[in-house]
Design a protein around this motif. Structure first.
Motif, PDB file in Angstrom:
ATOM      1  N   ASN A 224       0.849  -1.196   0.000  1.00 53.57           N
ATOM      2  CA  ASN A 224       0.000   0.000   0.000  1.00 53.57           C
ATOM      3  C   ASN A 224       0.885   1.246   0.000  1.00 53.57           C
ATOM      4  N   GLN A 225       1.094   1.832  -1.159  1.00 50.83           N
ATOM      5  CA  GLN A 225       1.935   3.012  -1.303  1.00 50.83           C
ATOM      6  C   GLN A 225       1.470   3.820  -2.505  1.00 50.83           C
ATOM      7  N   LYS A 230      -5.181  10.203   1.031  1.00 47.16           N
ATOM      8  CA  LYS A 230      -6.568  10.596   1.186  1.00 47.16           C
ATOM      9  C   LYS A 230      -6.692  11.493   2.425  1.00 47.16           C
ATOM     10  N   VAL A 231      -7.179  12.712   2.214  1.00 44.72           N
ATOM     11  CA  VAL A 231      -7.353  13.679   3.287  1.00 44.72           C
ATOM     12  C   VAL A 231      -8.780  14.207   3.238  1.00 44.72           C
ATOM     13  N   SER A 232      -9.544  13.966   4.313  1.00 44.25           N
ATOM     14  CA  SER A 232     -10.940  14.419   4.384  1.00 44.25           C
ATOM     15  C   SER A 232     -11.743  13.942   3.173  1.00 44.25           C
ATOM     16  N   GLY A 233     -11.486  12.717   2.775  1.00 47.97           N
ATOM     17  CA  GLY A 233     -12.230  12.132   1.673  1.00 47.97           C
ATOM     18  C   GLY A 233     -11.759  12.548   0.300  1.00 47.97           C
ATOM     19  N   GLU A 234     -10.693  13.322   0.201  1.00 50.90           N
ATOM     20  CA  GLU A 234     -10.158  13.771  -1.092  1.00 50.90           C
ATOM     21  C   GLU A 234      -8.715  13.316  -1.249  1.00 50.90           C
ATOM     22  N   ASP A 253      -3.612   2.163   6.385  1.00 47.08           N
ATOM     23  CA  ASP A 253      -4.808   1.508   5.881  1.00 47.08           C
ATOM     24  C   ASP A 253      -5.914   2.503   5.559  1.00 47.08           C
ATOM     25  N   ASP A 254      -5.886   3.700   6.194  1.00 43.38           N
ATOM     26  CA  ASP A 254      -6.910   4.706   5.915  1.00 43.38           C
ATOM     27  C   ASP A 254      -6.551   5.620   4.755  1.00 43.38           C
ATOM     28  N   GLY A 255      -5.417   5.354   4.099  1.00 43.87           N
ATOM     29  CA  GLY A 255      -5.029   6.137   2.934  1.00 43.87           C
ATOM     30  C   GLY A 255      -4.156   7.333   3.226  1.00 43.87           C
ATOM     31  N   THR A 256      -3.816   7.568   4.495  1.00 43.43           N
ATOM     32  CA  THR A 256      -2.937   8.689   4.831  1.00 43.43           C
ATOM     33  C   THR A 256      -1.489   8.224   4.862  1.00 43.43           C
ATOM     34  N   VAL A 257      -0.566   9.176   4.848  1.00 42.52           N
ATOM     35  CA  VAL A 257       0.859   8.854   4.822  1.00 42.52           C
ATOM     36  C   VAL A 257       1.258   8.141   6.111  1.00 42.52           C
ATOM     37  N   ALA A 258       2.012   7.063   5.958  1.00 39.42           N
ATOM     38  CA  ALA A 258       2.470   6.297   7.109  1.00 39.42           C
ATOM     39  C   ALA A 258       3.672   6.972   7.750  1.00 39.42           C
ATOM     40  N   VAL A 265       1.573  -1.750   5.100  1.00 41.15           N
ATOM     41  CA  VAL A 265       0.238  -2.301   4.892  1.00 41.15           C
ATOM     42  C   VAL A 265       0.198  -2.942   3.508  1.00 41.15           C
ATOM     43  N   TYR A 266      -0.326  -4.163   3.444  1.00 42.86           N
ATOM     44  CA  TYR A 266      -0.443  -4.872   2.167  1.00 42.86           C
ATOM     45  C   TYR A 266      -1.913  -5.064   1.833  1.00 42.86           C
ATOM     46  N   LYS A 267      -2.236  -4.902   0.570  1.00 45.08           N
ATOM     47  CA  LYS A 267      -3.604  -5.096   0.085  1.00 45.08           C
ATOM     48  C   LYS A 267      -3.647  -6.382  -0.750  1.00 45.08           C
ATOM     49  N   TYR A 268      -4.760  -7.113  -0.631  1.00 43.16           N
ATOM     50  CA  TYR A 268      -4.915  -8.390  -1.320  1.00 43.16           C
ATOM     51  C   TYR A 268      -6.118  -8.320  -2.262  1.00 43.16           C
ATOM     52  N   TYR A 269      -5.927  -8.834  -3.482  1.00 43.31           N
ATOM     53  CA  TYR A 269      -6.981  -8.754  -4.491  1.00 43.31           C
ATOM     54  C   TYR A 269      -7.159 -10.115  -5.176  1.00 43.31           C
ATOM     55  N   ASP A 270      -8.387 -10.633  -5.123  1.00 35.16           N
ATOM     56  CA  ASP A 270      -8.746 -11.836  -5.867  1.00 35.16           C
ATOM     57  C   ASP A 270      -9.308 -11.401  -7.215  1.00 35.16           C
TER      58      ASP A 270
END
Length: 295
Positions: A224-225, A230-234, A253-258, A265-270
């Motif tokens: 996840n990079q 994402k800031v305030s939904g934008e 995981d919430d889309g903000t800078v770590a 954070v890793y994302k998984y996609y089937d």
């Protein structure tokens, strides 16, 4: 041995039928009546019939030569022998060939499940990879006909449920290759077809808490990079030292800078479709059949 018939219209087939013998029967003696000796390792391979001249009382005589050998004609790769003396190619057991196909796989954790990052907490660029053998197996059999929709319905799909001893979503159908061939045994067109599959399993490691998925089989595992957060939904451009970043940075995981101390954070996609592999109707012991050692 001799077989006599009261009907002059009888032919060699009637003589064979009268004995109740079929190619593939195990040895017994005598051939009719109660046997006094048997051998389960000798199989009837052929019956040669010769018609003799008429004998007394208007009977017709046939001379039969019955040949036994250690070779079971019903286990021939071309199919078992029928009563008519022809092999049934459609009843032949499927062939199976397996091998490892080398490929490179991205490495995101070490063998203990620890993320592989540089001292600043960022992933290496380029990242690490490791060699890995993908298990490939090819199944071949002769079919009576072929439905081309099977290619579009199953090829490039994963098994939607446990299949042939493999867990759901662990096997991909890589290819299906039918070929139309004339068979003298079948006296018609046959379809020798090769099915090619690949197997991957999830590889996890226990880190003392939730298991870390090192290699997720056919599921895509992505770090996840990105260049935006994402800031305030934008979505906003990420800046470091008042300048927009030029390389992806880790995100939470919430889309903000770590933060440097945050775990990746890793994302998984089937993303691969599934299909019902049971319609292929392979024998249940295809991957387990063998010859036990004789004690």
């Amino acid at each position: 041995m001799y077989v006599d018939s009261d009907d002059r219209r009888d032919g060699p087939q009637a003589a064979i039928t009268s004995l109740g013998l079929n190619v593939g029967d195990t040895y017994r003696y005598p051939l009719t009546g109660t046997p006094t000796e048997t051998n389960a390792r000798l199989f009837l391979n052929s019956i040669d019939v010769e018609e003799q001249a008429a004998v007394s009382n208007g009977k017709k005589r046939f001379t039969l030569a019955v040949v036994f050998s250690p070779i079971d004609p019903n286990k021939d790769p071309g199919g078992p022998m029928g009563e008519d003396g022809y092999r049934d190619p459609f009843a032949a057991p499927p062939t199976l060939r397996a091998y490892g196909d080398p490929e490179e796989e991205a490495v995101m954790h070490d063998k203990d499940g620890t993320p592989i990052l540089n001292t600043a907490g960022d992933p290496y660029d380029p990242g690490l990879s490791r060699p890995k053998s993908l298990l490939i197996f090819e199944i071949g059999r002769v079919e009576r006909e072929f439905d081309y929709s099977r290619i579009t319905d199953i090829k490039d799909h994963l098994n939607d449920a446990a299949w042939m001893g493999f867990p759901a979503r662990s096997v991909m159908c890589l290819d299906i290759q039918p070929e139309r061939v004339w068979s003298s045994d079948a006296n018609g067109w046959t379809w020798p077809t090769v099915y090619k599959f690949a197997y991957r399993e999830d590889l996890t490691v226990d880190d003392g808490g939730d298991d870390v998925v090192l290699y997720p089989g056919w599921t895509a595992k992505v770090l996840n990079q990105g260049l935006r957060q994402k800031v305030s939904g934008e979505r906003k451009q990420i800046f470091i030292d008042n300048a927009p970043v030029s390389a992806p940075v880790l995100l939470k995981d919430d889309g903000t800078v770590a933060a440097p101390t945050d775990d990746p954070v890793y994302k998984y996609y089937d993303y691969l479709p599934e299909a019902d592999f049971s319609v292929l109707d392979f024998p249940s012991d295809l991957f387990s059949a063998g010859t036990p050692e004789i004690p």
